[in-house]
Design a protein around this motif. Structure first.
Motif, mmCIF file in Angstrom:
data_model
loop_
_atom_site.group_PDB
_atom_site.id
_atom_site.type_symbol
_atom_site.label_atom_id
_atom_site.label_comp_id
_atom_site.label_asym_id
_atom_site.label_seq_id
_atom_site.Cartn_x
_atom_site.Cartn_y
_atom_site.Cartn_z
ATOM 1 N N TYR A 1 0.805 -1.221 0.000
ATOM 2 C CA TYR A 1 0.000 0.000 0.000
ATOM 3 C C TYR A 1 0.843 1.278 0.000
ATOM 4 N N TYR B 1 13.209 -2.664 -4.780
ATOM 5 C CA TYR B 1 11.921 -3.358 -4.720
ATOM 6 C C TYR B 1 12.122 -4.829 -4.329
ATOM 7 N N ARG B 2 11.608 -5.212 -3.202
ATOM 8 C CA ARG B 2 11.703 -6.577 -2.649
ATOM 9 C C ARG B 2 13.141 -7.121 -2.644
ATOM 10 N N TYR C 1 -2.308 4.712 -2.516
ATOM 11 C CA TYR C 1 -2.319 3.414 -3.198
ATOM 12 C C TYR C 1 -3.738 2.855 -3.326
ATOM 13 N N LYS D 1 -8.708 -10.025 0.626
ATOM 14 C CA LYS D 1 -8.058 -10.504 -0.609
ATOM 15 C C LYS D 1 -7.089 -11.641 -0.393
ATOM 16 N N SER E 1 2.785 -13.161 -1.578
ATOM 17 C CA SER E 1 3.107 -13.116 -3.013
ATOM 18 C C SER E 1 4.214 -14.120 -3.306
ATOM 19 N N ASN F 1 6.481 -8.539 -8.785
ATOM 20 C CA ASN F 1 5.925 -7.876 -9.958
ATOM 21 C C ASN F 1 7.073 -7.588 -10.928
ATOM 22 N N ALA G 1 1.681 -5.937 -13.030
ATOM 23 C CA ALA G 1 1.151 -6.695 -11.894
ATOM 24 C C ALA G 1 1.200 -8.185 -12.240
ATOM 25 N N ASP H 1 -3.432 -14.245 -13.665
ATOM 26 C CA ASP H 1 -4.892 -14.260 -13.772
ATOM 27 C C ASP H 1 -5.303 -14.412 -15.248
ATOM 28 N N GLN I 1 -6.544 -13.648 -5.358
ATOM 29 C CA GLN I 1 -5.285 -12.952 -5.668
ATOM 30 C C GLN I 1 -4.342 -13.976 -6.305
ATOM 31 N N ALA I 2 -4.133 -13.835 -7.604
ATOM 32 C CA ALA I 2 -3.394 -14.855 -8.355
ATOM 33 C C ALA I 2 -1.896 -14.891 -8.048
HETATM 34 N N1 EPU Z 1 -4.656 -8.107 -10.194
HETATM 35 C C1 EPU Z 1 -5.406 -8.894 -11.024
HETATM 36 N N2 EPU Z 1 -5.598 -10.207 -10.695
HETATM 37 C C2 EPU Z 1 -5.086 -10.739 -9.562
HETATM 38 C C3 EPU Z 1 -4.314 -9.934 -8.707
HETATM 39 C C4 EPU Z 1 -4.114 -8.608 -9.043
HETATM 40 O O1 EPU Z 1 -5.884 -8.461 -12.063
HETATM 41 O O2 EPU Z 1 -5.322 -11.923 -9.320
HETATM 42 C C5 EPU Z 1 -4.485 -6.692 -10.518
HETATM 43 C C6 EPU Z 1 -5.308 -5.840 -9.551
HETATM 44 O O3 EPU Z 1 -6.601 -5.634 -10.007
HETATM 45 C C7 EPU Z 1 -4.539 -4.550 -9.496
HETATM 46 C C8 EPU Z 1 -3.103 -4.988 -9.718
HETATM 47 O O4 EPU Z 1 -3.139 -6.299 -10.257
HETATM 48 O O5 EPU Z 1 -4.923 -3.704 -10.543
HETATM 49 C C9 EPU Z 1 -2.294 -4.938 -8.435
HETATM 50 O O6 EPU Z 1 -2.907 -5.786 -7.466
HETATM 51 P P1 EPU Z 1 -2.752 -5.519 -5.877
HETATM 52 O O7 EPU Z 1 -3.073 -4.129 -5.532
HETATM 53 O O8 EPU Z 1 -3.482 -6.604 -5.170
HETATM 54 O O9 EPU Z 1 -1.216 -5.641 -5.607
HETATM 55 P P2 EPU Z 1 -0.105 -6.623 -6.171
HETATM 56 O O10 EPU Z 1 0.809 -5.854 -7.046
HETATM 57 O O11 EPU Z 1 -0.725 -7.843 -6.736
HETATM 58 C C10 EPU Z 1 1.586 -6.045 -4.252
HETATM 59 C C11 EPU Z 1 2.458 -6.776 -3.276
HETATM 60 C C12 EPU Z 1 1.635 -7.300 -2.103
HETATM 61 C C13 EPU Z 1 0.966 -6.113 -1.428
HETATM 62 C C14 EPU Z 1 0.094 -5.376 -2.457
HETATM 63 C C15 EPU Z 1 -0.525 -4.120 -1.907
HETATM 64 C C16 EPU Z 1 4.289 -7.687 -4.608
HETATM 65 C C17 EPU Z 1 4.923 -8.906 -5.169
HETATM 66 N N3 EPU Z 1 3.143 -7.884 -3.936
HETATM 67 O O12 EPU Z 1 0.684 -6.999 -4.811
HETATM 68 O O13 EPU Z 1 2.537 -7.879 -1.177
HETATM 69 O O14 EPU Z 1 0.157 -6.525 -0.336
HETATM 70 O O15 EPU Z 1 0.922 -4.985 -3.590
HETATM 71 O O16 EPU Z 1 0.446 -3.138 -1.802
HETATM 72 O O17 EPU Z 1 4.828 -6.593 -4.758
HETATM 73 C C18 EPU Z 1 3.580 -9.889 -0.425
HETATM 74 O O18 EPU Z 1 4.650 -9.389 -0.758
HETATM 75 O O19 EPU Z 1 3.520 -11.041 0.082
HETATM 76 C C19 EPU Z 1 2.342 -9.157 -0.659
HETATM 77 C C20 EPU Z 1 1.151 -9.700 -0.442
#
Ligand code: EPU
Length: 339
Positions: A130, A163-164, A195, A223, A235, A239, A270, A276, A294-295
């Motif tokens: 976030y 990043y990570r 965010y 989620k 995750s 990304n 993403a 997904d 969450q894929a």
């Molecule tokens: N999205 C999809 N399908 C999915 C998942 C995501 O279309 O199955 C799209 C969402 O709609 C959105 C975009 O991808 O437009 C980003 O999704 P989201 O906001 O859920 O964040 P993310 O990039 O998938 C990252 C972190 C998470 C963190 C969230 C919120 C990484 C690898 N992961 O996920 O971190 O909680 O942002 O900031 O950077 C973790 O590291 O274990 C973790 C959960």
């Protein structure tokens, strides 16, 4: 100190992989760590460090020496009107530390609420969520050199955060054990709400850091699967970051792709969306599957072993590469005997 012989690690990793560790030490203090490192039994052996086990996939028994960091303590080292420096021991549970900070109105990590794991692991992969990364609030940390037993202070800049990623995942991998981290937190309410849907979720004027923490917890719970109910390691992949040029080509074919600029010439995609779009969301095979909401999250639904999970993840990587020509890298660490 003597190691505990042959324990199952099932309850020490959030994927619930049932492997054995042959020699484990539960390290409850800095003094314990110094003793462990200089004992005859440990010298010359390979060491693996375990915090909360929430970013790790075991694919076989651990024959190296396992050190479980369980040292506790939170201490204010300095404060003025605006800032407070808080030192937390590596074995503190991350979310309990966030809660402690929020209860004391020390701001800066409320967006990182509910992330599993420990304080000592947080800098290694520079946890983030976030719009905040832990590197934004780390002042310095102390770590012990595994070979020499010497303690060293790493200022933020020396940790090579990205990043990570950090120096502890790269150049200094397996060379240092983090024993405490000092955070620079704010006593003024400076919130990061830009965010995604965080602002909407709070839906209130002048929110407090407690409001932010609660909103983040609500979003995550809606989620992300709770590892206690559905074993997972958050995750599984990072990304991917690609060039502007590659992005231009890709977006013509897939206009629905979400993207975030990174610096001047790079774009972050993403990975969850890519997976997904490959149709994996909610799919299961051999006890392992992709979470239905969450894929990016791989779930161990039915006592799959580490190798099965790893193979499944490689199938996902392959499929994303074939469809988008983009490589998605693992975020989690894989432990195998040859690791
Ligand atoms: N999205 C999809 N399908 C999915 C998942 C995501 O279309 O199955 C799209 C969402 O709609 C959105 C975009 O991808 O437009 C980003 O999704 P989201 O906001 O859920 O964040 P993310 O990039 O998938 C990252 C972190 C998470 C963190 C969230 C919120 C990484 C690898 N992961 O996920 O971190 O909680 O942002 O900031 O950077 C973790 O590291 O274990 C973790 C959960």
């Amino acid at each position: 100190m003597k190691p505990v012989q042959k324990i199952s690690l099932k309850e020490y990793n959030t994927f619930n992989i049932d492997v054995n560790a042959l020699y484990s030490f539960f390290c409850k203090s800095e003094k314990d760590l110094f003793e462990i490192l200089k004992s005859d039994f440990v010298r010359e052996k390979k060491i693996i460090i375990l915090g909360g086990g929430s970013n790790l996939l075991f694919t076989g028994d651990v024959e190296d020496v396992l050190i479980l960091m369980r040292n506790k303590g939170i201490e204010i080292v300095e404060k003025d009107k605006e800032t407070v420096f808080v030192k937390a021991s590596a074995g503190e549970i991350w979310d309990e530390f966030v809660d402690w900070c929020v209860n004391n109105s020390y701001g800066g990590i409320e967006n990182l609420s509910l992330i599993p794991g420990t304080v000592g692991a947080s800098p290694v992969q520079n946890i983030g969520a976030y719009g905040v990364e832990v590197k934004d609030v780390i002042e310095e940390l102390e770590a012990v050199n595994i070979k020499t037993g010497e303690k060293k202070v790493f200022k933020n800049i020396e940790c090579n955060f990205a990043y990570r990623s950090s120096i502890f995942k790269n150049e200094l991998k397996k060379q240092y054990i983090i024993i405490n981290v000092t955070f620079k937190l704010s006593k003024l309410s400076k919130l990061t709400l830009a965010y995604g849907n965080l602002q909407n979720e709070i839906n209130k004027n002048n929110p407090s850091i407690r409001d932010v923490r609660e909103a983040v917890i609500r979003i995550r719970e809606s989620k992300l699967p709770n590892p206690k109910l559905l074993p997972n390691a958050g995750s599984f992949f990072k990304n991917p970051i690609i060039s502007n040029q590659q992005f231009e080509t890709l977006i013509q074919k897939f206009p629905e792709l979400v993207s975030f600029p990174v610096g001047e010439n790079k774009i972050k995609l993403a990975a969850g969306q890519l997976i997904d779009l490959c149709g994996f969301k909610g799919q299961k095979e051999k006890g392992v599957g992709v979470h239905e909401k969450q894929a990016l999250v791989i779930v161990n639904y039915d006592n799959a072993d580490g190798k099965t999970i790893l193979k499944f993840s490689e199938k996902i990587q392959q499929s994303v590469f074939e469809k988008f020509n983009v490589k998605i890298e693992r975020e989690i660490n894989v432990y195998s005997a040859e690791f």
